[in-house]
Design a protein around this motif. Structure first.
Motif, PDB file in Angstrom:
ATOM      1  N   UNK A 102      13.685 -24.672  20.440  1.00 21.01           N
ATOM      2  CA  UNK A 102      15.093 -24.625  20.835  1.00 21.01           C
ATOM      3  C   UNK A 102      15.934 -25.426  19.842  1.00 21.01           C
ATOM      4  N   UNK A 103      15.455 -26.597  19.492  1.00 24.34           N
ATOM      5  CA  UNK A 103      16.185 -27.431  18.526  1.00 24.34           C
ATOM      6  C   UNK A 103      16.274 -26.760  17.168  1.00 24.34           C
ATOM      7  N   UNK A 104      15.180 -26.127  16.742  1.00 24.39           N
ATOM      8  CA  UNK A 104      15.190 -25.425  15.460  1.00 24.39           C
ATOM      9  C   UNK A 104      16.200 -24.292  15.469  1.00 24.39           C
ATOM     10  N   UNK A 105      16.211 -23.498  16.532  1.00 31.12           N
ATOM     11  CA  UNK A 105      17.145 -22.373  16.621  1.00 31.12           C
ATOM     12  C   UNK A 105      18.582 -22.876  16.723  1.00 31.12           C
ATOM     13  N   UNK A 106      18.775 -23.944  17.470  1.00 25.85           N
ATOM     14  CA  UNK A 106      20.110 -24.533  17.576  1.00 25.85           C
ATOM     15  C   UNK A 106      20.593 -25.012  16.203  1.00 25.85           C
ATOM     16  N   UNK A 107      19.697 -25.597  15.428  1.00 23.29           N
ATOM     17  CA  UNK A 107      20.052 -26.044  14.073  1.00 23.29           C
ATOM     18  C   UNK A 107      20.453 -24.848  13.206  1.00 23.29           C
ATOM     19  N   UNK A 108      19.774 -23.730  13.376  1.00 24.76           N
ATOM     20  CA  UNK A 108      20.131 -22.514  12.639  1.00 24.76           C
ATOM     21  C   UNK A 108      21.493 -21.988  13.036  1.00 24.76           C
ATOM     22  N   UNK A 109      21.794 -22.034  14.307  1.00 25.24           N
ATOM     23  CA  UNK A 109      23.113 -21.603  14.798  1.00 25.24           C
ATOM     24  C   UNK A 109      24.199 -22.501  14.199  1.00 25.24           C
ATOM     25  N   UNK A 110      23.951 -23.796  14.231  1.00 22.24           N
ATOM     26  CA  UNK A 110      24.953 -24.732  13.708  1.00 22.24           C
ATOM     27  C   UNK A 110      25.098 -24.618  12.192  1.00 22.24           C
ATOM     28  N   UNK A 111      24.018 -24.294  11.497  1.00 21.62           N
ATOM     29  CA  UNK A 111      24.101 -24.099  10.047  1.00 21.62           C
ATOM     30  C   UNK A 111      24.977 -22.882   9.736  1.00 21.62           C
ATOM     31  N   UNK A 112      24.831 -21.814  10.508  1.00 17.28           N
ATOM     32  CA  UNK A 112      25.688 -20.633  10.320  1.00 17.28           C
ATOM     33  C   UNK A 112      27.137 -20.974  10.639  1.00 17.28           C
ATOM     34  N   UNK A 113      27.333 -21.743  11.692  1.00 17.23           N
ATOM     35  CA  UNK A 113      28.682 -22.183  12.052  1.00 17.23           C
ATOM     36  C   UNK A 113      29.295 -22.978  10.908  1.00 17.23           C
ATOM     37  N   UNK A 114      28.542 -23.953  10.394  1.00 18.28           N
ATOM     38  CA  UNK A 114      29.055 -24.816   9.328  1.00 18.28           C
ATOM     39  C   UNK A 114      29.374 -24.010   8.076  1.00 18.28           C
ATOM     40  N   UNK A 115      28.525 -23.044   7.765  1.00 14.74           N
ATOM     41  CA  UNK A 115      28.741 -22.196   6.601  1.00 14.74           C
ATOM     42  C   UNK A 115      30.037 -21.389   6.750  1.00 14.74           C
ATOM     43  N   UNK A 116      30.261 -20.868   7.934  1.00 14.18           N
ATOM     44  CA  UNK A 116      31.473 -20.081   8.191  1.00 14.18           C
ATOM     45  C   UNK A 116      32.708 -20.974   8.205  1.00 14.18           C
ATOM     46  N   UNK A 117      32.605 -22.121   8.841  1.00 17.83           N
ATOM     47  CA  UNK A 117      33.750 -23.043   8.900  1.00 17.83           C
ATOM     48  C   UNK A 117      34.195 -23.486   7.507  1.00 17.83           C
ATOM     49  N   UNK A 118      33.262 -23.570   6.598  1.00 24.91           N
ATOM     50  CA  UNK A 118      33.589 -23.999   5.237  1.00 24.91           C
ATOM     51  C   UNK A 118      34.565 -23.036   4.559  1.00 24.91           C
ATOM     52  N   UNK A 119      34.680 -21.824   5.081  1.00 27.23           N
ATOM     53  CA  UNK A 119      35.557 -20.812   4.479  1.00 27.23           C
ATOM     54  C   UNK A 119      36.938 -20.715   5.143  1.00 27.23           C
ATOM     55  N   UNK A 120      37.185 -21.491   6.169  1.00 33.52           N
ATOM     56  CA  UNK A 120      38.453 -21.357   6.900  1.00 33.52           C
ATOM     57  C   UNK A 120      39.665 -21.684   6.018  1.00 33.52           C
ATOM     58  N   UNK A 121      39.556 -22.673   5.158  1.00 33.33           N
ATOM     59  CA  UNK A 121      40.673 -22.984   4.250  1.00 33.33           C
ATOM     60  C   UNK A 121      40.917 -21.832   3.288  1.00 33.33           C
TER      61      UNK A 121
END
Length: 155
Positions: free
Chosen positions: A36-55
């Motif tokens: 669960x922690x591993x999958x959650x980390x993957x979800x958050x990594x995708x989130x962080x990658x996408x958030x980096x493009x908001x600007x």
């Protein structure tokens, strides 16, 4: 005196073996982490990658609007040709996709719930995270495509 040295040596050996045992356990726990922690980390990594493009989305939305204003002005001034019309329609589509990518990110963030995750058993948590990973990956793909299209359009 000899007895003290033997006891001290035994204590050092005992502490040393405990230390190694604890290091092995800690290494095992990091390599076989909770799924669960591993999958959650993957979800958050995708989130962080996408958030980096908001600007970038905001910057390119502004540039696309500026170019659309120029093409709109040209079309209103009487210059009507197929290339200008196509360029304007392409710009509107790109602006809509940038807006959709931004909205998708905001919607995903509002819908994702760590509190919900904490209340679920492992199987349900995995199902929840897999669904959330699919959602955020879709937003990430839309974001990257929209940014590439917009960057090409404003050049």
């Amino acid at each position: 005196m000899m007895k003290t040295l033997v006891v001290a040596a035994f204590a050092v050996c005992l502490l040393g073996s405990c230390s190694n045992s604890s290091n092995e356990s800690s290494a095992e726990s990091t390599t076989s982490a909770d799924p669960v922690s591993e999958l959650e980390a993957g979800v958050m990594a995708s989130h962080d990658s996408t958030m980096a493009h908001m600007d970038d989305i905001m910057r390119l939305k502004k540039a696309v609007r500026k170019k659309l204003a120029v093409t709109d002005s040209l079309m209103k001034s009487g210059k009507k040709d197929a290339a200008l019309q196509t360029d304007h329609e392409q710009g509107e589509s790109i602006a809509n996709n940038l807006n959709a990518a931004e909205k998708g990110m905001m919607d995903w963030m509002h819908g994702y719930s760590v509190d919900t995750l904490k209340k679920l058993d492992q199987q349900k948590a995995m199902e929840y995270l897999k669904a959330e990973k699919a959602k955020i990956d879709k937003v990430n793909e839309l974001t990257k495509k929209s940014l590439a299209d917009a960057a090409s359009y404003v050049q």
